[in-house]
Design a protein around this motif. Structure first.
Motif, short mmCIF file in Angstrom:
data_model
loop_
_atom_site.label_atom_id
_atom_site.label_comp_id
_atom_site.label_asym_id
_atom_site.label_seq_id
_atom_site.Cartn_x
_atom_site.Cartn_y
_atom_site.Cartn_z
N ALA A 15 -32.29 24.53 -4.10
CA ALA A 15 -31.12 25.23 -4.62
C ALA A 15 -31.52 26.27 -5.67
O ALA A 15 -30.71 27.09 -6.04
N GLY A 16 -32.72 26.21 -6.15
CA GLY A 16 -33.21 27.14 -7.15
C GLY A 16 -34.63 27.53 -6.83
O GLY A 16 -35.18 27.17 -5.79
N SER A 17 -35.25 28.24 -7.73
CA SER A 17 -36.63 28.68 -7.50
C SER A 17 -37.59 27.90 -8.39
O SER A 17 -37.21 27.34 -9.41
N ALA A 18 -38.85 27.90 -7.99
CA ALA A 18 -39.88 27.23 -8.79
C ALA A 18 -40.02 27.92 -10.15
O ALA A 18 -40.28 27.27 -11.16
N GLY A 19 -39.82 29.23 -10.17
CA GLY A 19 -39.88 29.96 -11.44
C GLY A 19 -38.79 29.54 -12.40
O GLY A 19 -39.02 29.39 -13.61
N LEU A 84 -35.87 18.20 -6.49
CA LEU A 84 -34.51 18.38 -6.00
C LEU A 84 -34.04 19.82 -6.15
O LEU A 84 -33.29 20.33 -5.32
N ARG A 85 -34.48 20.47 -7.21
CA ARG A 85 -34.00 21.83 -7.48
C ARG A 85 -34.72 22.89 -6.64
O ARG A 85 -34.11 23.85 -6.18
N ALA A 86 -36.05 22.74 -6.46
CA ALA A 86 -36.81 23.80 -5.80
C ALA A 86 -37.91 23.29 -4.88
O ALA A 86 -38.91 23.95 -4.68
N GLY A 87 -37.76 22.10 -4.36
CA GLY A 87 -38.75 21.57 -3.43
C GLY A 87 -40.05 21.19 -4.12
O GLY A 87 -40.10 21.00 -5.33
N TRP A 88 -41.12 21.09 -3.32
CA TRP A 88 -42.41 20.64 -3.86
C TRP A 88 -42.96 21.61 -4.90
O TRP A 88 -43.59 21.18 -5.88
N ALA A 89 -42.73 22.90 -4.71
CA ALA A 89 -43.18 23.87 -5.72
C ALA A 89 -42.45 23.64 -7.04
O ALA A 89 -43.03 23.77 -8.12
N GLY A 90 -41.18 23.26 -6.97
CA GLY A 90 -40.42 22.94 -8.17
C GLY A 90 -40.92 21.69 -8.87
O GLY A 90 -40.95 21.62 -10.10
N ALA A 91 -41.32 20.69 -8.08
CA ALA A 91 -41.88 19.46 -8.67
C ALA A 91 -43.16 19.77 -9.43
O ALA A 91 -43.35 19.30 -10.56
N LEU A 92 -44.03 20.56 -8.83
CA LEU A 92 -45.28 20.93 -9.48
C LEU A 92 -45.01 21.79 -10.72
O LEU A 92 -45.62 21.59 -11.78
N ALA A 93 -44.08 22.73 -10.60
CA ALA A 93 -43.73 23.59 -11.73
C ALA A 93 -43.18 22.77 -12.89
O ALA A 93 -43.55 23.00 -14.05
N ALA A 94 -42.32 21.82 -12.60
CA ALA A 94 -41.74 20.98 -13.65
C ALA A 94 -42.82 20.16 -14.35
O ALA A 94 -42.87 20.09 -15.59
N PHE A 95 -43.70 19.57 -13.57
CA PHE A 95 -44.76 18.73 -14.16
C PHE A 95 -45.67 19.57 -15.04
O PHE A 95 -45.96 19.20 -16.18
N LEU A 96 -46.15 20.69 -14.52
CA LEU A 96 -47.07 21.53 -15.30
C LEU A 96 -46.41 22.10 -16.55
O LEU A 96 -46.99 22.06 -17.64
N ALA A 97 -45.21 22.63 -16.40
CA ALA A 97 -44.54 23.28 -17.53
C ALA A 97 -44.20 22.28 -18.63
O ALA A 97 -44.26 22.63 -19.82
#
Length: 147
Positions: A15-19, A84-97
């Motif tokens: 539903a959103g972007s990894a950024g 949930l928000r941006a797929g696997w790229a979102g999961a990685l982005a959330a963890f790293l950020a």
């Protein structure tokens, strides 16, 4: 029979972007203080109340699942919200950020700590403990009502 009130629509993957996820979690990673319990309260405030990426029920269900799994629930919850928000790229982005700012700060403090000893170092450590206590107490009280 009583009818149930209509449920809010579920959160949809991608539903959103990894950024977008990275930016939201980086802000939390740079400003959040305290342990996993405090992080859960920050996540609830940011993603349920402020951004409305999920409702209270969805947050509570996801939190329950993350607490069931081994490991820190806050890390799992953050990655799950990103997923949930941006797929696997979102999961990685959330963890790293969310994780990198505290890891960098930890290494910096570890390098600096040997040069600070005596009463100044003891006072600084005592102050950090007091702040951590207040943050965790606020988190527990803030989540006690809705969850």
């Amino acid at each position: 029979m009583k009818s149930r009130p209509p449920a809010r629509p579920p959160v949809h993957a991608a539903a959103g972007s990894a950024g977008e996820v990275f930016t939201a979690f980086l802000r939390l990673g740079l400003t959040s203080f305290g342990g996993p319990v405090a992080h859960l309260a920050y996540f609830r405030r940011e993603f349920v109340e402020r951004r409305a990426w999920m409702n209270e029920s969805q947050f509570a269900q996801l939190l329950a699942l993350c607490q069931f799994l081994p490991g820190p629930a806050s890390s799992q919850l953050g990655a799950s919200i990103g997923l949930l928000r941006a797929g696997w790229a979102g999961a990685l982005a959330a963890f790293l950020a969310f994780t990198l700012p505290s890891a960098v700060l930890l290494f910096a403090l570890a390098a600096w700590l040997p040069s600070v000893s005596g009463p100044v170092g003891d006072a600084a450590l005592h102050g950090l403990k007091l702040v951590a206590l207040a943050v965790v107490a606020q988190a527990v009280l803030g989540m006690a009502r809705p969850l």
